[in-house]
Design an enzyme around this catalytic site. Sequence first.
Site, PDB file in Angstrom:
ATOM      1  N   HIS A 160       0.835  -1.234   0.037  1.00  0.00           N
ATOM      2  CA  HIS A 160       0.052  -0.041  -0.018  1.00  0.00           C
ATOM      3  C   HIS A 160       0.963   1.311  -0.089  1.00  0.00           C
ATOM      4  O   HIS A 160       1.979   1.150   0.365  1.00  0.00           O
ATOM      5  CB  HIS A 160      -0.986   0.038   1.232  1.00  0.00           C
ATOM      6  CG  HIS A 160      -2.053  -0.976   1.447  1.00  0.00           C
ATOM      7  ND1 HIS A 160      -2.155  -1.731   2.476  1.00  0.00           N
ATOM      8  CD2 HIS A 160      -3.094  -1.276   0.378  1.00  0.00           C
ATOM      9  CE1 HIS A 160      -3.197  -2.421   2.288  1.00  0.00           C
ATOM     10  NE2 HIS A 160      -3.777  -2.222   0.930  1.00  0.00           N
ATOM     11  N   CYS A 247      -3.164   0.522   9.988  1.00  0.00           N
ATOM     12  CA  CYS A 247      -3.943  -0.396   9.359  1.00  0.00           C
ATOM     13  C   CYS A 247      -4.976  -1.076  10.758  1.00  0.00           C
ATOM     14  O   CYS A 247      -6.115  -1.495  10.226  1.00  0.00           O
ATOM     15  CB  CYS A 247      -3.700  -1.632   8.743  1.00  0.00           C
ATOM     16  SG  CYS A 247      -1.841  -1.832   8.822  1.00  0.00           S
TER      17      CYS A 247
END
Length: 267
Positions: A160, A247
């Site tokens: 990511h 996250c």
Amino acid sequence: MHIAITREVSQSIENCELTHLERTPINHATARDQHAAYETVLASLGYQIQRLPAEPTMPDSVFVEDVAVVLDEIAIITRPGALSRRDERPSIERALRPYRQLAHIKSPGILDGGDVLRVGRDIWIGVSSRSNIDAINQFRFYVGCHGYQVHSVNVRDCLHLKSAVTAVDDTTVLVNPARVDLSNFKNQQCIQVDPSEPEAANVLRVGPTVIAASAFPRTAALIEAAGFAVVTVDASELAKAEGALTCCSLLFDMPVYEPHQPPPPAG
Ligand code: CIR
């Protein structure tokens, strides 16, 4: 009031999605303890923890960041790039509904929250295996009216965008320049990770404090040397699932409602 939405580690985390790492055994009890310690740090920094129950059939569901992006004005429910993660959405949507107007990324868009980096009124979205241009255009449509500038950015050799760069404050980012071009952040102050710690770019900004992984002490020292307060946590077991610090939570403030205006006096 500050709120952190988290979710208990799934009993099936060993079956998580993996893109860049070899599969290695993940100890559920250790992952759960590390996650609880992470929540404790957030609570100590003034966050009220709203922990959703574990989802036994959703291995990656502890990584709540990927399923929604919460801004002050609106929350965007994503359409995760991994099919296995799409069922994580309804419970997150229910958790956010009391706090924000919701918008949804729709097919053919795919978006993981891990690809969305907000720094002040700028939002960078990584084009990755999990996020595409269609979703970036939808996102821009939803937030443009709130004064955000949305930029797409290429990332390499990581899952990511936020495996490559995260915000340290509203004008400073922590970057691994091997994963994202520094030229994207010309208007920001850039702290570069220590080259021996390529995974260190993911830190969680909590007010004036930066939460960093204890596995990367050299980068933590660089952040401190730049004048930031750093708290470290051990997230090594969740890292085996390619998860990092941003996250594991959705952080936001309670909306502030204007008091209802009384009607003007008659006559
Ligand atoms: C996945 O591949 O989706 C998970 N195993 C890891 C997700 C980590 N999320 C994040 O960095 N935002």
